[in-house]
Design an enzyme around this catalytic site. Structure first.
Site, PDB file in Angstrom:
ATOM      1  N   GLU A 169      46.946  25.451  20.651  1.00  0.00           N
ATOM      2  CA  GLU A 169      47.466  24.447  19.732  1.00  0.00           C
ATOM      3  C   GLU A 169      46.962  23.049  20.095  1.00  0.00           C
ATOM      4  OE1 GLU A 169      51.079  26.985  20.952  1.00  0.00           O
ATOM      5  OE2 GLU A 169      49.049  26.612  21.675  1.00  0.00           O
ATOM      6  N   CYS A 183      53.906  22.933  24.656  1.00  0.00           N
ATOM      7  CA  CYS A 183      53.134  22.786  23.418  1.00  0.00           C
ATOM      8  C   CYS A 183      54.021  22.357  22.253  1.00  0.00           C
ATOM      9  CB  CYS A 183      52.440  24.103  23.076  1.00  0.00           C
ATOM     10  SG  CYS A 183      51.105  24.520  24.200  1.00  0.00           S
ATOM     11  N   ARG A 242      34.288  45.038  34.229  1.00  0.00           N
ATOM     12  CA  ARG A 242      34.631  44.322  35.458  1.00  0.00           C
ATOM     13  C   ARG A 242      34.898  42.840  35.169  1.00  0.00           C
ATOM     14  NH1 ARG A 242      30.243  46.416  40.018  1.00  0.00           N
ATOM     15  NH2 ARG A 242      30.925  48.614  40.059  1.00  0.00           N
ATOM     16  N   LEU A 289      30.990  46.221  43.891  1.00  0.00           N
ATOM     17  CA  LEU A 289      32.015  45.950  42.878  1.00  0.00           C
ATOM     18  C   LEU A 289      31.914  44.547  42.292  1.00  0.00           C
ATOM     19  CD1 LEU A 289      35.234  47.690  44.291  1.00  0.00           C
ATOM     20  CD2 LEU A 289      33.420  48.632  42.863  1.00  0.00           C
ATOM     21  N   ARG A 340      27.447  42.158  37.642  1.00  0.00           N
ATOM     22  CA  ARG A 340      26.021  41.919  37.437  1.00  0.00           C
ATOM     23  C   ARG A 340      25.700  42.201  35.972  1.00  0.00           C
ATOM     24  NH1 ARG A 340      26.865  44.972  41.726  1.00  0.00           N
ATOM     25  NH2 ARG A 340      26.054  46.887  40.804  1.00  0.00           N
ATOM     26  N   GLY A 378      37.743  56.771  43.526  1.00  0.00           N
ATOM     27  CA  GLY A 378      37.177  58.039  43.122  1.00  0.00           C
ATOM     28  C   GLY A 378      38.194  59.001  42.561  1.00  0.00           C
TER      29      GLY A 378
END
Length: 373
Positions: A60, A95, A195, A215, A218, A307
């Site tokens: 806003e 706001c 990610r 991790l 990229r 995993g």
């Protein structure tokens, strides 16, 4: 009875506000929601805004700044905003004060803010100031856009997405542990966008030892999220990429148990990791305690990348909110490693599954994603 023409306009402008909110890419607003706002005068959009990142002006306020920059007088205008304006002071001021001071005559709100600090207070403040407030316009779409925020702000727990890259027969590696690369370039790029849209990415020690992942993000221009390692006995080498890049992005957090030798804990901390000793279950580190701890660290969006044991633990505990399964058009056979460890199911009726799903191609691979039932 509401004027149908006005209802159609409200829907139209709220959809534009939703599109504005989508510009907040790569989860930059977290732990705040993604919000879009626009100002309409004489039936035309005269100013727009969206919340760009946590700690900066809300949607806003950005819209009002846009109006001022273009010499627009907002007195008598209509404000459309996807989420209820806040009425409290956090990193920024309320706001509602700016909305009231703007002179707008009508505010159309997509959905009320589930945040207990707001929860209708913003709407009440606007009505008390004599502003007409309409609520619930495209409510479901507005809430769906911030489904992770709704969970985090009401429970204190992160919204959990389980991501798996498997073959057609559900395998994530060969019998010797080779997994690079099951899926193609397009799928790997998509994984990095996931990610980038997360506050934290989590793996277990089995994946850390077998794949030595970093991790980090990229292929996408974005800051790397917090990296989380579950390691019951701290068996992951301090020479692994998780440790040698411990200070990258939001850092490395390791969750372990009392079974871990003190020397390994000290070594991990010396390498720059934050180490948390939590309770254990028969499957290893307690996923429920990990989620509570991550929530207290401000993690609203969590991506689990593996995993098989971690995936099974999260599914058995009912902690997965959404799944994204990328399937490569190959088979590896029964001696290969499965994407999810045994769940101990006795009946089909107890199997976790998606309540709805979207399917699309990622190059040669197939992406299936959706919320869990």
């Amino acid at each position: 009875m509401p004027n149908p023409a006005i209802l159609r306009l409200d829907d139209r402008f709220m959809r534009e506000a939703l599109n504005l909110a989508r510009r907040a890419r790569n989860n930059r607003t977290s732990p705040n929601p993604a919000v879009g706002a626009l100002i309409v005068k004489s039936g035309k959009v005269v100013a727009t805004g969206w919340h760009r990142r946590a700690g900066t002006a809300h949607a806003e306020i950005v819209a009002f700044s846009d109006a001022r920059a273009n010499g627009i007088d907002t007195k008598g205008a209509v404000l459309y905003v996807t989420l209820e304006p806040c009425n409290h002071t956090g990193r920024t001021g309320p706001c509602t004060e700016a909305v009231i001071a703007s002179g707008v005559k009508r505010v159309v709100v997509g959905s009320k803010d589930p945040n207990p600090k707001v929860a209708g207070q913003g709407i009440r403040a606007l009505k008390k100031a004599g502003i007409e407030v309409v609520t619930g316009v495209l409510k479901e779409e507005c809430l769906a856009q911030n489904v992770w925020y709704v969970k985090y702000i009401t429970t204190g727990l992160p919204y959990v997405t389980l991501k798996l890259a498997t073959t057609l027969d559900g395998k994530i590696a060969t019998s010797t542990g080779q997994s690079r690369w099951i899926t193609g370039k397009e799928a790997r790029r998509y994984a990095h966008t996931m990610r980038a849209a997360s506050d934290a990415v989590l793996v277990g020690s089995g994946t850390a030892v077998a794949d030595d992942p970093s991790l980090t993000v990229r292929h996408v221009r974005a800051r790397s999220p917090m990296r989380v390692l579950l390691d019951t006995t701290m068996k992951t080498s301090p020479k692994s990429r998780l440790y040698t890049e411990a200070g990258v992005g939001a850092g490395l957090v390791v969750f372990t148990t009392k079974k871990a030798p003190k020397k390994r804990l000290d070594t991990a901390r010396a390498a720059g990791a934050r180490v948390e000793v939590v309770g254990a279950t028969k499957d290893g580190v307690s996923m429920k305690r990990v989620l509570r701890a991550l929530g207290s660290l401000g993690v609203a969006n969590l991506l689990i990348e593996g995993g098989a044991g971690v995936a099974a633990s999260a599914l058995k505990a009912g902690l997965v909110d959404r799944a994204a399964i990328i399937i490569a058009p190959t088979f590896l056979g029964g001696d290969a490693l499965s994407g999810v460890a045994p769940l101990g199911l006795k009946r089909l009726a107890g199997a976790p599954g998606l309540k709805s799903m979207k399917v699309r191609r990622l190059g040669p691979d197939l992406l299936i994603e959706g919320p869990l039932a």
